[in-house]
Design an enzyme around this catalytic site. Structure first.
Site, short mmCIF file in Angstrom:
data_model
loop_
_atom_site.label_atom_id
_atom_site.label_comp_id
_atom_site.label_asym_id
_atom_site.label_seq_id
_atom_site.Cartn_x
_atom_site.Cartn_y
_atom_site.Cartn_z
CG ASP A 203 44.09 -25.76 -12.20
OD1 ASP A 203 44.05 -26.80 -12.88
OD2 ASP A 203 45.15 -25.14 -11.97
CD GLU B 258 45.04 -27.14 -17.35
OE1 GLU B 258 46.26 -27.21 -17.60
OE2 GLU B 258 44.39 -28.11 -16.92
CE LYS C 286 44.55 -32.01 -16.42
NZ LYS C 286 44.90 -30.68 -15.84
N1 LIG Z 1 59.62 -25.53 -6.17
C1 LIG Z 1 59.40 -26.40 -7.15
N2 LIG Z 1 60.42 -26.77 -7.95
C2 LIG Z 1 60.24 -27.67 -8.94
N3 LIG Z 1 59.08 -28.26 -9.20
C3 LIG Z 1 58.02 -27.92 -8.43
C4 LIG Z 1 58.12 -26.99 -7.37
N4 LIG Z 1 56.91 -26.87 -6.80
C5 LIG Z 1 56.08 -27.70 -7.47
N5 LIG Z 1 56.77 -28.35 -8.44
C6 LIG Z 1 56.24 -29.37 -9.36
O1 LIG Z 1 55.14 -28.86 -10.07
C7 LIG Z 1 54.29 -29.97 -10.41
C8 LIG Z 1 52.89 -29.65 -10.05
O2 LIG Z 1 52.53 -28.50 -10.75
P1 LIG Z 1 51.04 -28.05 -10.86
O3 LIG Z 1 50.42 -28.05 -9.53
O4 LIG Z 1 51.04 -26.80 -11.65
O5 LIG Z 1 50.51 -29.23 -11.75
P2 LIG Z 1 49.04 -29.62 -12.06
O6 LIG Z 1 48.29 -28.39 -12.38
O7 LIG Z 1 48.53 -30.50 -11.03
O8 LIG Z 1 49.26 -30.49 -13.35
P3 LIG Z 1 48.78 -30.27 -14.83
O9 LIG Z 1 48.66 -28.79 -15.07
O10 LIG Z 1 49.85 -30.91 -15.62
O11 LIG Z 1 47.50 -30.98 -14.92
C9 LIG Z 1 54.79 -31.18 -9.67
O12 LIG Z 1 55.50 -32.00 -10.55
C10 LIG Z 1 55.70 -30.54 -8.61
O13 LIG Z 1 56.74 -31.41 -8.24
MG LIG Z 2 47.82 -27.12 -14.04
#
Ligand SMILES: Nc1ncnc2c1ncn2[C@@H]1O[C@H](COP(=O)(O)OP(=O)(O)OP(=O)(O)O)[C@@H](O)[C@H]1O
Ligand SMILES: [Mg+2]
Lengths: 180, 626
Positions: B25, B186, B87
């Site tokens: 991922d 995804e 990304k």
């Molecule tokens: N407890 C929480 N409350 C609110 N937001 C959160 C929490 N934990 C993580 N996040 C938010 O989730 C986001 C990251 O999510 P995730 O890791 O799913 O994204 P990603 O997979 O990297 O991004 P994408 O799927 O868009 O490419 C960040 O913006 C982070 O601040």
């Molecule tokens: Mg993601």
């Protein structure tokens, strides 16, 4: 050694179904999934690049066939094509005045909807009306097609095309109303 | 002549009993790698036990990029050299990326094709190269955990990614030396993670709100087949935007109207911590003194925060509505939540209210995508020969052509199941015309200028004829990764017009080769040894596949002579694999591949017949229409 899968058979035969306007949608779907289960490129992820190419071609053809047969208009147009009726024959067809007037009225209704007090209900109503007309033309097509009446089959096909276009415009308006 | 060893069904005589396959991922904020071991899919941790790799790369020192948490620590010191949320720049032109870059304080330049590059202390770096560093780090983690080279990977992309963004992702994997089995959407991956555990039947909505992107997909699961009915979303909407509205609010409430890049980074990190804390607390005190010593402390309540993000959350619901309509449904059986931003209570509330379903949360929303990708990788690499799981995905955006007056003619509408091929006939509009320009675009709008330009190419060598006499058939094919290829042929005279596709976005093959070479130069490992290993693997794969095929269908589909020919060639290749001549192995692999083509075609034909065998036509119910 030469042999390659037959990509030229008609879409109905591809699914092992009789060439007919009446179709069992569930059965078509089940056969579609079974075929993709055999032909999809994922099944050939480790195969030679030739097999992978072949799988993409076959899988794409099965998708195309499924999309064509799934909906009544696609099926009707395809049956006409199989019967040797060209797009040209279709576009030369004269539609009766009554139908055209009815179309114009439906279109005016559609255009007036955004100004109405209750556009949501009005669009629902109009969508029902168009769908009813569509079903009537589908029945007309089936009767004409089964009776080898090419003239009336073409006429029903062309009317279905008109109604289908109107339906997608109405659906687009519905989408806009929902999205606000 | 050596006798051929035929494998018993379900038993492989080959060295690679179980192949090493991973799901990756590649996220905006965090990236993960997972794998199926002992029949169970699980994410792989690094040496410190951390599962999530922050998607951050620091380029302060030439030749020595730093990835992950250590890079994150360098961010406020070296804002321009530390790339986060890369990304969001993948496959983007400089124009598209300016607003993003302004927020992140990157210095941008562009390459010859108008693609973004970041200016860093290590020189210009493309988003593809930065992503490749992240992938390389995950690959190393997987290779040390699984104790060996990775045979293949499934890499996930947002369903809403367009052609250029997908191509860029695949390029990054190639650069990182990863064999991509498939690019997987995804949300589809998330559905696989749930669907396979519970053997569910029904309609699933996957709501994925991550750091940078929002995706919504609706799938139907039936008899092991996942059929994506519709997909939608927004490639520029996510938790980052929640952070940005907090940054703006903090700035407003402290009366500051200009800030330095370093301060902005710090402010953004503060905003993010505040947001995440608000998922479990009803108000959070924000201490700004480290950024502005004179600023008064402020408090952000959950209500205030919810009011700030309300418009963003609403935007996701609009996309959900559109997606339901595209799927021709008005309700779903299950809702799956994916992505860190679905931890925000307001998001959970409105989504469960919208679908009238309590969302499924039993798999960690941070890991569910990587886990689904690992399962699919395990299937594709051939570790589960009996599996009847199949994913039927769709293209997210319509593909079209530029026609007269800058209008778009749609060739393949969005939400069409892939793979798909469509042919379109073109003609000349001038007497004696020998070339034709074709411009391919992606998007839903009517004007070319409102869509994304994918490729332009020219058909040359059309024999001079009167206007309208030439008939040129152009075929568009989108493969199972969602990637497009185009071929063209002049019909009337049988002359094949030459086609040169020049991608407006993405890297050309020669770019990749050049980059690979330069990265090999400072990469460890012996190139030649690697080459031999790769040729051997390809040879074994072919033999393995062919032996299984011969055991199953050889007797039925081949005559004695044909069969002998194939068996001899297989044995010859097997013998070569004992040696070390990569060149010879390659040649024999190719020749065996060609020799087996007709057999492959017959086998596929047989599959079609078998798929439909046993269903009698006369049992069909006579039903009219739908
Ligand atoms: N407890 C929480 N409350 C609110 N937001 C959160 C929490 N934990 C993580 N996040 C938010 O989730 C986001 C990251 O999510 P995730 O890791 O799913 O994204 P990603 O997979 O990297 O991004 P994408 O799927 O868009 O490419 C960040 O913006 C982070 O601040
Ligand atoms: Mg993601």
């Amino acid at each position: 050694m030469t042999s390659s899968p037959d990509l030229t058979q008609d879409y109905f035969s591809l699914f092992g179904l009789p060439v007919s306007f009446a179709i069992d949608r569930d059965e078509l779907g089940a056969r579609y999934r079974r075929l993709q289960g055999e032909l999809h490129p994922d099944r050939y992820a480790n195969a030679s690049s030739y097999e992978q190419r072949l799988a993409v071609q076959h899988s794409a053809l099965v998708n195309q066939a499924y999309q064509t047969l799934r909906k009544p208009l696609g099926r009707a147009l395809y049956l006409m094509e199989l019967g040797g009726v060209s797009q040209n024959d279709m576009s030369r067809h004269q539609i009766d005045g009554g139908f055209l007037i009815m179309q114009m009225e439906l279109r005016e209704k559609l255009e007036a909807i955004p100004e109405l007090m209750e556009p949501d209900e009005a669009i629902e109503h109009l969508l029902d009306e168009i769908n009813q007309d569509l079903r009537a033309e589908q029945r007309a097509f089936e009767q004409a097609y089964n009776g080898n009446d090419t003239e009336h089959a073409i006429s029903a096909c062309v009317k279905m095309q008109y109604l289908d276009k109107l339906l997608s415009e109405a659906e687009r308006l519905e989408a806009k109303l929902i999205d606000g | 002549m050596a006798l051929l060893q035929i494998a018993e069904p379900g038993q492989s005589p080959l060295p690679h009993q179980v192949k090493r396959a991973v799901g990756i991922d590649l996220g905006t904020t965090n990236s993960l790698v997972a794998s199926v071991r002992g029949g169970r899919a699980a994410v792989l941790a690094d040496e410190e036990g951390a599962v999530m790799l922050p998607s951050v790369v620091n380029f302060s020192e030439p030749e020595r990029p730093v990835v992950g948490a250590p890079a994150l620590r360098l961010a406020s010191q070296h804002p321009a050299d530390t790339l986060v949320s890369v990304k969001r720049f993948m496959g983007r032109g400089r124009e598209d990326a300016l607003e993003e870059a302004r927020r992140s304080h990157y210095c941008l330049s562009e390459d010859a094709q108008g693609l973004v590059r970041f200016t860093t202390a290590s020189g210009d770096v493309s988003p593809v190269e930065a992503s490749a560093e992240i992938l390389r780090s995950l690959r190393a983690r997987a290779e040390s955990t699984l104790a060996g080279d990775i045979d293949g990977a499934v890499i996930t992309v947002p369903a809403y990614f367009d052609e250029a963004q997908r191509q860029a992702t695949k390029d990054a994997a190639t650069l990182a030396g990863i064999n991509v089995l498939r690019l997987l959407n995804e949300p589809t991956a998330a559905a696989v993670a749930y669907g396979l555990d519970s053997a569910d039947q029904g309609v699933i909505a996957v709501y994925d709100l991550g750091g940078g992107t929002f995706d919504i997909s609706i799938l139907r699961l039936r008899a092991g087949v996942f059929e994506v009915l519709a997909t939608g979303g927004d490639t520029a909407l996510g938790g980052d935007d929640f952070d940005n509205v907090i940054v703006d609010w903090l700035q407003r409430s402290s009366g500051k109207d200009s800030i330095e890049p370093g301060q902005h980074r710090a402010l953004k990190a503060l905003a993010r911590r505040t947001k995440e804390a608000l998922s479990s607390e009803s108000s959070v005190a924000v201490d700004l003194s480290s950024i502005w010593p004179d600023a008064p402390g402020v408090t952000l309540s959950r209500d205030q925060f919810e009011a700030l993000i309300q418009p963003l959350v609403k935007r996701t619901l609009r996309a959900c509505r559109r997606c339901l309509r595209d799927a021709e449904l008005d309700q779903v059986d299950n809702v799956v939540m994916v992505g860190g931003s679905t931890r925000v209570p307001l998001v959970r509330e409105v989504v469960s209210e919208f679908f009238a379903r309590e969302p499924l949360l039993n798999i960690d929303p941070d890991q569910v995508v990587a886990i689904g990708a690992a399962i699919q990788a395990d299937i594709l690499v051939g570790n589960r020969p009996q599996s009847d799981v199949l994913l039927l995905d769709v293209i997210p955006l319509s593909l079209g052509l530029e026609t007269m007056g800058g209008l778009v003619e749609k060739i393949i509408p969005r939400n069409t199941t892939i793979p798909v091929a469509r042919a379109q006939e073109f003609t000349t509009y001038k007497d004696g015309q020998t070339a034709l320009a074709v411009h391919i675009v992606q998007g839903e709008r009517e004007l070319v200028t409102d869509c994304r330009s994918l490729a332009r190419f020219e058909l040359r060598g059309i024999p001079p004829m009167t206007a309208g006499a030439a008939k040129i058939l152009v075929t568009f094919q989108v493969d199972a990764d969602g990637l497009l290829s185009v071929t063209a042929k002049e019909q009337a005279t049988g002359v094949e017009a030459s086609v040169s596709v020049k991608p407006s976005f993405g890297l050309s093959d020669s770019d990749i080769t050049a980059m690979l070479q330069s990265s090999f130069q400072h990469a460890q490992g012996d190139k030649q040894a690697r080459h031999l290993a790769e040729q051997r693997l390809a040879g074994w794969q072919l033999i393995e596949g062919l032996r299984a095929a011969l055991a199953k269908d050889g007797a039925a589909l081949l005559d004695a002579e044909e069969r002998q020919l194939l068996e001899d060639a297989t044995a010859a290749l097997a013998a070569l694999l004992e040696g070390t001549d990569a060149q010879e192995i390659k040649a024999q692999t190719e020749s065996l591949g060609r020799l087996s083509e007709a057999f492959a075609a017959r086998r596929m034909d047989k599959s079609i017949h078998e798929a439909l065998a046993g269903v009698a036509v006369d049992t069909l119910a006579e039903k009219v229409g739908e």
